[in-house]
Motif scaffolding. Sequence first.
Motif, PDB file in Angstrom:
ATOM      1  N   VAL A 149     -16.567 -16.906 -46.324  1.00  0.00           N
ATOM      2  CA  VAL A 149     -16.737 -17.417 -45.096  1.00  0.00           C
ATOM      3  C   VAL A 149     -16.868 -16.493 -43.684  1.00  0.00           C
ATOM      4  CG1 VAL A 149     -15.113 -18.741 -43.704  1.00  0.00           C
ATOM      5  CG2 VAL A 149     -15.972 -20.034 -46.239  1.00  0.00           C
ATOM      6  N   ALA A 150     -15.909 -15.557 -44.557  1.00  0.00           N
ATOM      7  CA  ALA A 150     -15.881 -14.638 -43.236  1.00  0.00           C
ATOM      8  C   ALA A 150     -17.189 -14.040 -42.606  1.00  0.00           C
ATOM      9  CB  ALA A 150     -14.716 -13.439 -43.521  1.00  0.00           C
ATOM     10  N   ILE A 151     -18.631 -13.207 -43.538  1.00  0.00           N
ATOM     11  CA  ILE A 151     -19.866 -13.344 -43.152  1.00  0.00           C
ATOM     12  C   ILE A 151     -20.118 -14.011 -42.653  1.00  0.00           C
ATOM     13  CG2 ILE A 151     -21.618 -12.755 -43.814  1.00  0.00           C
ATOM     14  CD1 ILE A 151     -19.941 -11.355 -46.198  1.00  0.00           C
ATOM     15  N   VAL A 152     -20.239 -15.637 -42.693  1.00  0.00           N
ATOM     16  CA  VAL A 152     -21.095 -16.081 -42.199  1.00  0.00           C
ATOM     17  C   VAL A 152     -20.747 -17.036 -40.123  1.00  0.00           C
ATOM     18  CG1 VAL A 152     -21.662 -19.600 -42.227  1.00  0.00           C
ATOM     19  CG2 VAL A 152     -21.787 -17.695 -43.933  1.00  0.00           C
ATOM     20  N   LEU A 153     -19.297 -16.681 -40.245  1.00  0.00           N
ATOM     21  CA  LEU A 153     -18.657 -16.328 -38.866  1.00  0.00           C
ATOM     22  C   LEU A 153     -18.581 -15.449 -38.262  1.00  0.00           C
ATOM     23  CD1 LEU A 153     -14.603 -18.372 -40.093  1.00  0.00           C
ATOM     24  CD2 LEU A 153     -17.026 -19.363 -38.991  1.00  0.00           C
ATOM     25  N   VAL A 154     -18.661 -14.693 -38.729  1.00  0.00           N
ATOM     26  CA  VAL A 154     -18.842 -13.503 -38.073  1.00  0.00           C
ATOM     27  C   VAL A 154     -20.968 -12.844 -37.089  1.00  0.00           C
ATOM     28  CG1 VAL A 154     -19.428 -10.644 -37.868  1.00  0.00           C
ATOM     29  CG2 VAL A 154     -17.275 -11.384 -38.975  1.00  0.00           C
ATOM     30  N   LEU A 155     -21.037 -13.366 -37.948  1.00  0.00           N
ATOM     31  CA  LEU A 155     -22.672 -13.480 -38.274  1.00  0.00           C
ATOM     32  C   LEU A 155     -22.946 -15.008 -37.326  1.00  0.00           C
ATOM     33  CD1 LEU A 155     -24.089 -10.805 -40.759  1.00  0.00           C
ATOM     34  CD2 LEU A 155     -23.407 -10.358 -38.883  1.00  0.00           C
ATOM     35  N   SER A 156     -22.599 -15.760 -37.277  1.00  0.00           N
ATOM     36  CA  SER A 156     -22.712 -17.523 -36.827  1.00  0.00           C
ATOM     37  C   SER A 156     -24.047 -17.644 -36.149  1.00  0.00           C
ATOM     38  CB  SER A 156     -21.022 -17.818 -36.298  1.00  0.00           C
ATOM     39  OG  SER A 156     -22.074 -19.016 -36.415  1.00  0.00           O
ATOM     40  N   LYS A 157     -23.477 -16.698 -34.315  1.00  0.00           N
ATOM     41  CA  LYS A 157     -24.919 -16.253 -33.162  1.00  0.00           C
ATOM     42  C   LYS A 157     -26.136 -15.693 -33.744  1.00  0.00           C
ATOM     43  CE  LYS A 157     -21.317 -17.374 -29.678  1.00  0.00           C
ATOM     44  NZ  LYS A 157     -21.046 -16.390 -28.321  1.00  0.00           N
ATOM     45  N   GLU A 158     -25.983 -14.988 -34.572  1.00  0.00           N
ATOM     46  CA  GLU A 158     -26.873 -13.976 -35.252  1.00  0.00           C
ATOM     47  C   GLU A 158     -27.959 -14.692 -35.962  1.00  0.00           C
ATOM     48  OE1 GLU A 158     -24.345 -13.126 -34.969  1.00  0.00           O
ATOM     49  OE2 GLU A 158     -25.026 -11.115 -33.487  1.00  0.00           O
ATOM     50  N   LEU A 159     -27.545 -16.040 -37.133  1.00  0.00           N
ATOM     51  CA  LEU A 159     -28.093 -16.962 -37.252  1.00  0.00           C
ATOM     52  C   LEU A 159     -28.854 -17.275 -37.435  1.00  0.00           C
ATOM     53  CD1 LEU A 159     -25.149 -16.798 -41.131  1.00  0.00           C
ATOM     54  CD2 LEU A 159     -27.874 -15.294 -40.465  1.00  0.00           C
ATOM     55  N   VAL A 160     -27.786 -18.657 -36.413  1.00  0.00           N
ATOM     56  CA  VAL A 160     -28.147 -19.750 -35.668  1.00  0.00           C
ATOM     57  C   VAL A 160     -29.731 -19.545 -34.549  1.00  0.00           C
ATOM     58  CG1 VAL A 160     -28.026 -21.283 -34.157  1.00  0.00           C
ATOM     59  CG2 VAL A 160     -26.773 -20.976 -35.340  1.00  0.00           C
ATOM     60  N   ALA A 161     -29.415 -18.246 -33.704  1.00  0.00           N
ATOM     61  CA  ALA A 161     -30.796 -17.675 -33.232  1.00  0.00           C
ATOM     62  C   ALA A 161     -31.716 -17.193 -34.102  1.00  0.00           C
ATOM     63  CB  ALA A 161     -30.509 -16.562 -32.865  1.00  0.00           C
ATOM     64  N   VAL A 162     -32.153 -16.700 -35.135  1.00  0.00           N
ATOM     65  CA  VAL A 162     -32.755 -16.396 -36.356  1.00  0.00           C
ATOM     66  C   VAL A 162     -33.705 -18.234 -36.908  1.00  0.00           C
ATOM     67  CG1 VAL A 162     -33.928 -16.114 -38.314  1.00  0.00           C
ATOM     68  CG2 VAL A 162     -32.630 -14.622 -37.023  1.00  0.00           C
ATOM     69  N   SER A 163     -32.570 -19.239 -36.648  1.00  0.00           N
ATOM     70  CA  SER A 163     -33.142 -20.322 -37.426  1.00  0.00           C
ATOM     71  C   SER A 163     -33.429 -21.538 -36.814  1.00  0.00           C
ATOM     72  CB  SER A 163     -31.171 -21.306 -38.278  1.00  0.00           C
ATOM     73  OG  SER A 163     -30.783 -20.317 -38.765  1.00  0.00           O
ATOM     74  N   LEU A 164     -33.155 -21.482 -34.979  1.00  0.00           N
ATOM     75  CA  LEU A 164     -33.866 -22.051 -33.928  1.00  0.00           C
ATOM     76  C   LEU A 164     -35.502 -21.360 -34.419  1.00  0.00           C
ATOM     77  CD1 LEU A 164     -30.311 -22.586 -31.663  1.00  0.00           C
ATOM     78  CD2 LEU A 164     -32.382 -23.971 -33.483  1.00  0.00           C
ATOM     79  N   ASP A 165     -35.599 -19.974 -33.490  1.00  0.00           N
ATOM     80  CA  ASP A 165     -36.466 -19.332 -33.191  1.00  0.00           C
ATOM     81  C   ASP A 165     -36.868 -18.110 -33.789  1.00  0.00           C
ATOM     82  OD1 ASP A 165     -39.697 -18.860 -31.493  1.00  0.00           O
ATOM     83  OD2 ASP A 165     -38.757 -20.041 -30.484  1.00  0.00           O
ATOM     84  N   ARG A 166     -37.481 -17.413 -34.660  1.00  0.00           N
ATOM     85  CA  ARG A 166     -37.104 -16.700 -35.331  1.00  0.00           C
ATOM     86  C   ARG A 166     -38.232 -14.793 -34.070  1.00  0.00           C
ATOM     87  NH1 ARG A 166     -36.400 -16.114 -40.825  1.00  0.00           N
ATOM     88  NH2 ARG A 166     -38.327 -14.216 -40.677  1.00  0.00           N
ATOM     89  N   GLU A 167     -39.265 -15.636 -33.210  1.00  0.00           N
ATOM     90  CA  GLU A 167     -40.161 -14.766 -32.857  1.00  0.00           C
ATOM     91  C   GLU A 167     -39.137 -14.570 -31.659  1.00  0.00           C
ATOM     92  OE1 GLU A 167     -42.379 -13.379 -34.278  1.00  0.00           O
ATOM     93  OE2 GLU A 167     -42.406 -15.045 -35.758  1.00  0.00           O
ATOM     94  N   THR A 168     -38.589 -15.723 -31.055  1.00  0.00           N
ATOM     95  CA  THR A 168     -37.881 -14.875 -29.786  1.00  0.00           C
ATOM     96  C   THR A 168     -35.970 -14.242 -30.116  1.00  0.00           C
ATOM     97  OG1 THR A 168     -38.170 -17.241 -28.737  1.00  0.00           O
ATOM     98  CG2 THR A 168     -35.954 -16.043 -27.966  1.00  0.00           C
TER      99      THR A 168
END
Length: 295
Positions: A149-168
């Motif tokens: 849970v700590a890993i996911v919360l810390v990297l939440s924004k980055e993980l969402v950014a990759v999920s939405l648009d990898r190239e951007t």
Amino acid sequence: MTFLDFLIDPWQPPFMRRAFAVAVVTGLVCGVVGVHVVLRGMAFIGEAVSHSAFPGVAVAYAFQGNLLLGGALAGLTTSLLIALVSQNRGLKEDTVIGVFFSCAFGLGIVLVSTQDSWSTDLSSFLVGQVLAVGPEDVWTAAGLGAVLVAIVLVLSKELVAVSLDRETARAAGLPVMRLDLILYAVATAAIVMSLEAVGNILVLSLLITPAAAARMLTERLWAMSLLASALGGMGALAGLYVSYAYDLAAGGSIVCVLTLLFAVTWCLAPRHGLFARARRSGVDVDARTASEGAL
């Protein structure tokens, strides 16, 4: 039996208290991790990792080792290979998952066929053994769950950014490949955590169903994570109550309760639910009729 007795009685046996603890922790953690799996559209990874753990379990069984550890190593190896091969954008991620998933499961079947008979330990890996967990399993689940849970919360924004648009995300300087590896590793760890609760066959439900229900209720990531975690924990708790009250399989009961929660959400969600869509369609039809009548 009174309702109070129904609530209190299952907590009397020590094995049930441990089962409640492991199931609820697993549900909470899978809810948080599952949100990112659903947003990424990689629900198939849960099925792939759970089945790719099978050859590791078969090897551990053949050499009388720890089944859970064997499954974890095999699942983690497969998930990392999937993440690496998926970097080739000429292949879709679900295609790569399908290749490794079928290969790993086939290998597991071959390895099992070399054994004279199945054992209770091996079959319990497939259907779960949450009622047989020990005190050390509770602490292991709690510690591993907190880390995930700590890993996911810390990297939440980055993980969402990759999920939405990898190239951007790549153009913005985010380490896309490293984030892919982290997400796959976290999802694998959450799946391995869930094996004791619901088993290899049903593990995908614990990871995906609460997150899918939460997705129906909100579009905000923090709210989705909280809702998915709450639904996962409550579903696991209610499933064990049902299992205890009616003497049913614990893993199957948990999955059935989670599916029921999803069905209710799918019907009653305020914006995306079946009834809400039907009401909007009715309003649109009435508005068109009124407009045509005015003309």
